[in-house]
Scaffold this motif. Structure first.
Motif, PDB file in Angstrom:
ATOM      1  N   ALA A  48       4.937   2.734 -17.721  1.00  0.00           N
ATOM      2  CA  ALA A  48       4.377   1.555 -17.883  1.00  0.00           C
ATOM      3  C   ALA A  48       5.203   0.673 -17.146  1.00  0.00           C
ATOM      4  N   TRP A  49       6.538   0.825 -16.549  1.00  0.00           N
ATOM      5  CA  TRP A  49       6.564  -0.469 -16.087  1.00  0.00           C
ATOM      6  C   TRP A  49       7.167  -0.425 -14.644  1.00  0.00           C
ATOM      7  N   VAL A  50       6.434   1.202 -14.268  1.00  0.00           N
ATOM      8  CA  VAL A  50       6.574   1.210 -12.483  1.00  0.00           C
ATOM      9  C   VAL A  50       5.558   0.385 -12.075  1.00  0.00           C
ATOM     10  N   PRO A  51       5.933   0.220 -10.467  1.00  0.00           N
ATOM     11  CA  PRO A  51       5.461  -1.225  -9.781  1.00  0.00           C
ATOM     12  C   PRO A  51       4.190  -0.503  -9.295  1.00  0.00           C
ATOM     13  N   ARG A  96       0.565   1.134  14.857  1.00  0.00           N
ATOM     14  CA  ARG A  96       1.736   0.909  15.219  1.00  0.00           C
ATOM     15  C   ARG A  96       2.378  -0.224  14.135  1.00  0.00           C
ATOM     16  N   GLU A  97       1.388  -0.925  13.408  1.00  0.00           N
ATOM     17  CA  GLU A  97       1.866  -1.072  11.877  1.00  0.00           C
ATOM     18  C   GLU A  97       1.830  -0.357  10.827  1.00  0.00           C
ATOM     19  N   ALA A  98       1.967   0.449  11.354  1.00  0.00           N
ATOM     20  CA  ALA A  98       1.930   1.786   9.885  1.00  0.00           C
ATOM     21  C   ALA A  98       3.913   2.291  10.504  1.00  0.00           C
ATOM     22  N   ILE A  99       3.849   2.303  11.447  1.00  0.00           N
ATOM     23  CA  ILE A  99       5.524   2.861  12.356  1.00  0.00           C
ATOM     24  C   ILE A  99       6.544   1.701  12.293  1.00  0.00           C
ATOM     25  N   ARG A 100       5.755  -0.026  12.163  1.00  0.00           N
ATOM     26  CA  ARG A 100       6.452  -0.778  11.642  1.00  0.00           C
ATOM     27  C   ARG A 100       6.966  -1.254  10.425  1.00  0.00           C
ATOM     28  N   TYR A 101       5.955  -0.807   9.794  1.00  0.00           N
ATOM     29  CA  TYR A 101       6.349  -1.365   8.047  1.00  0.00           C
ATOM     30  C   TYR A 101       6.994  -0.226   6.612  1.00  0.00           C
ATOM     31  N   ALA A 102       6.409   0.596   8.206  1.00  0.00           N
ATOM     32  CA  ALA A 102       6.454   2.410   6.484  1.00  0.00           C
ATOM     33  C   ALA A 102       8.100   1.369   5.921  1.00  0.00           C
ATOM     34  N   VAL A 141      11.456  -0.540  -0.399  1.00  0.00           N
ATOM     35  CA  VAL A 141      11.420  -1.268  -1.445  1.00  0.00           C
ATOM     36  C   VAL A 141      10.907  -0.431  -2.402  1.00  0.00           C
ATOM     37  N   THR A 142      10.244   0.683  -2.204  1.00  0.00           N
ATOM     38  CA  THR A 142       9.810   1.634  -2.937  1.00  0.00           C
ATOM     39  C   THR A 142      11.062   2.455  -3.548  1.00  0.00           C
ATOM     40  N   LEU A 143      11.327   2.536  -3.094  1.00  0.00           N
ATOM     41  CA  LEU A 143      12.768   3.769  -4.107  1.00  0.00           C
ATOM     42  C   LEU A 143      13.551   2.846  -4.957  1.00  0.00           C
ATOM     43  N   PHE A 144      13.720   1.642  -4.351  1.00  0.00           N
ATOM     44  CA  PHE A 144      14.658   0.748  -5.067  1.00  0.00           C
ATOM     45  C   PHE A 144      13.882   0.438  -6.424  1.00  0.00           C
ATOM     46  N   GLY A 145      12.881   0.031  -6.207  1.00  0.00           N
ATOM     47  CA  GLY A 145      11.819  -0.197  -7.617  1.00  0.00           C
ATOM     48  C   GLY A 145      11.673   1.052  -8.537  1.00  0.00           C
ATOM     49  N   LEU A 146      11.889   2.282  -8.310  1.00  0.00           N
ATOM     50  CA  LEU A 146      11.440   3.254  -8.978  1.00  0.00           C
ATOM     51  C   LEU A 146      12.526   3.113  -8.855  1.00  0.00           C
ATOM     52  N   SER A 151       1.055  -1.108   0.297  1.00  0.00           N
ATOM     53  CA  SER A 151      -0.545   0.031  -0.132  1.00  0.00           C
ATOM     54  C   SER A 151       0.390   1.251  -0.166  1.00  0.00           C
ATOM     55  N   VAL A 152       2.399   1.490   0.593  1.00  0.00           N
ATOM     56  CA  VAL A 152       3.496   2.461   0.949  1.00  0.00           C
ATOM     57  C   VAL A 152       3.554   2.939  -0.390  1.00  0.00           C
ATOM     58  N   ARG A 153       3.883   1.661  -1.342  1.00  0.00           N
ATOM     59  CA  ARG A 153       4.154   1.822  -2.332  1.00  0.00           C
ATOM     60  C   ARG A 153       3.180   1.726  -3.778  1.00  0.00           C
ATOM     61  N   PHE A 154       2.061   1.660  -3.305  1.00  0.00           N
ATOM     62  CA  PHE A 154       1.153   2.397  -3.895  1.00  0.00           C
ATOM     63  C   PHE A 154       0.576   3.434  -4.337  1.00  0.00           C
ATOM     64  N   PHE A 155       0.907   4.229  -3.015  1.00  0.00           N
ATOM     65  CA  PHE A 155       0.497   5.401  -2.750  1.00  0.00           C
ATOM     66  C   PHE A 155       2.065   6.730  -3.137  1.00  0.00           C
TER      67      PHE A 155
END
Length: 349
Positions: free
Chosen positions: A297-300, A256-262, A268-273, A150-154
């Protein structure tokens, strides 16, 4: 109508009212894709502050896919659609996917301490439905996986919006005729809905978008004098509904989950970009396409969001959509092709 159904309808109306209010404010702000971000933010705030249910029915995503699919198909003919994807583009897309997954897996497993199974699912660039299906099949917790995706998508949608600040907008909506042939548009939408049900049974990703794209493109080829044009208000509503869907997914994650997984999702998003930008730049010189179009076209990101961005910015939306559909076809096929290997990894995690 029983009490449960009435309560469900009221909850849906409240969610719709919150999302539309946020979308209207976002649209008035002048921010690119403001209706998407406004709707998403409004849904998240409503859920966190009032506990309002944010689950949206499945027909919302179907409506988004139909509107975006027809919007793209309305500007292309079927013969153009067939020749959109070339082998050099497919090869570039495949290599880009492999590099994205390899780097993301290494980071999640070696640096974040995720299990091999969680790292593998978290490393997949997109295909949320397929990822959740695999996760639930093996009875593994998927909160961190859902949030990282979800973070990646946003972030990716936000990046696309930033791109629009410095790109000249040449949207197809601005070039389309003002008169709308409603009987033709309704016929295409109905045909797309029926065909979409069949495509869905065949296991295609974004089935109603694929069906709408094909129906609109075929209509353009068979009836060139009856131009199918999707009004701007419908495209805005589809983008707002997409924002509400994003917000409903993010709202289900605790702070709590948001902070832990953000952190994991961000890196991962930055690597993908980074990987996508490199491949887009290299392949733009090999096949003669715009690096910005290849990036979209290729961004995840999701096929709906990236198609909406390409459509609003006039950046070859057909090419962008077809590439994302091919990417999702590859990713959805992986759980079937690698079923034994996935089970082995899950059992050892």
């Amino acid at each position: 109508m029983n009490g449960g159904a009435l309560a469900s309808h009221r909850a849906l109306l409240k969610s719709a009212g919150v999302a539309l209010t946020g979308a209207a404010l976002g649209l008035l702000s002048g921010i690119p894709l403001g209706e998407l971000f406004g709707a998403a933010l409004a849904v998240v705030i409503a859920r966190q502050s009032t506990g309002m249910p944010t689950n949206l029915p499945g027909w919302v995503l179907i409506a988004v896919q139909l509107i975006l699919g027809v919007s793209v198909g309305a500007v292309v003919k079927f013969d153009q659609l067939v020749t959109t994807m070339t082998w050099p583009a497919v090869v570039g897309l495949g290599l880009c996917l492999i590099c994205q997954m390899a780097i993301n897996y290494w980071w999640l497993y070696a640096k974040e301490g995720w299990t091999p199974f969680e790292s593998l699912l978290g490393a997949v660039p997109g295909a949320m439905a397929a990822i959740l299906m695999v996760s639930e099949t093996h009875a593994k917790p998927s909160a961190k996986i859902v949030f990282s995706h979800s973070v990646r998508f946003f972030i990716l949608v936000a990046v696309a919006a930033v791109i629009s600040w410095w790109l000249p907008i040449d949207s197809t909506a601005a070039q389309a005729p003002s008169a709308i042939f409603w009987p033709g548009l309704l016929a295409v939408l109905i045909a797309s809905l029926l065909l979409g049900k069949l495509v869905e049974r065949l296991g295609f990703p974004a089935p109603y978008m694929v069906a709408a794209l094909l129906c609109a493109a075929v209509s353009n080829s068979l009836f060139p004098d009856c131009v199918i044009h999707v009004p701007a208000i419908m495209l805005i509503l589809a983008t707002a509904m997409l924002g509400a869907l994003i917000g409903s997914r993010l709202a289900q994650t605790t702070l709590r989950e948001a902070i832990r997984y953000a952190r994991a999702g961000l890196i991962v998003t930055l690597f993908g970009l980074l990987v996508t930008a490199i491949f887009a730049w290299v392949w733009s010189h090999l096949i003669g396409s715009s690096p910005v179009v290849l990036l979209l076209a290729w961004v995840p990101g999701s096929v709906e969001a990236m198609t909406a961005v390409a459509l609003l910015l006039g950046l070859e939306p057909v090419f962008v959509m077809v590439n994302h559909i091919v990417r999702l076809l590859i990713l959805h096929a992986l759980p079937v092709v690698l079923k034994t290997q996935l089970a082995r990894v899950a059992n050892h995690s």
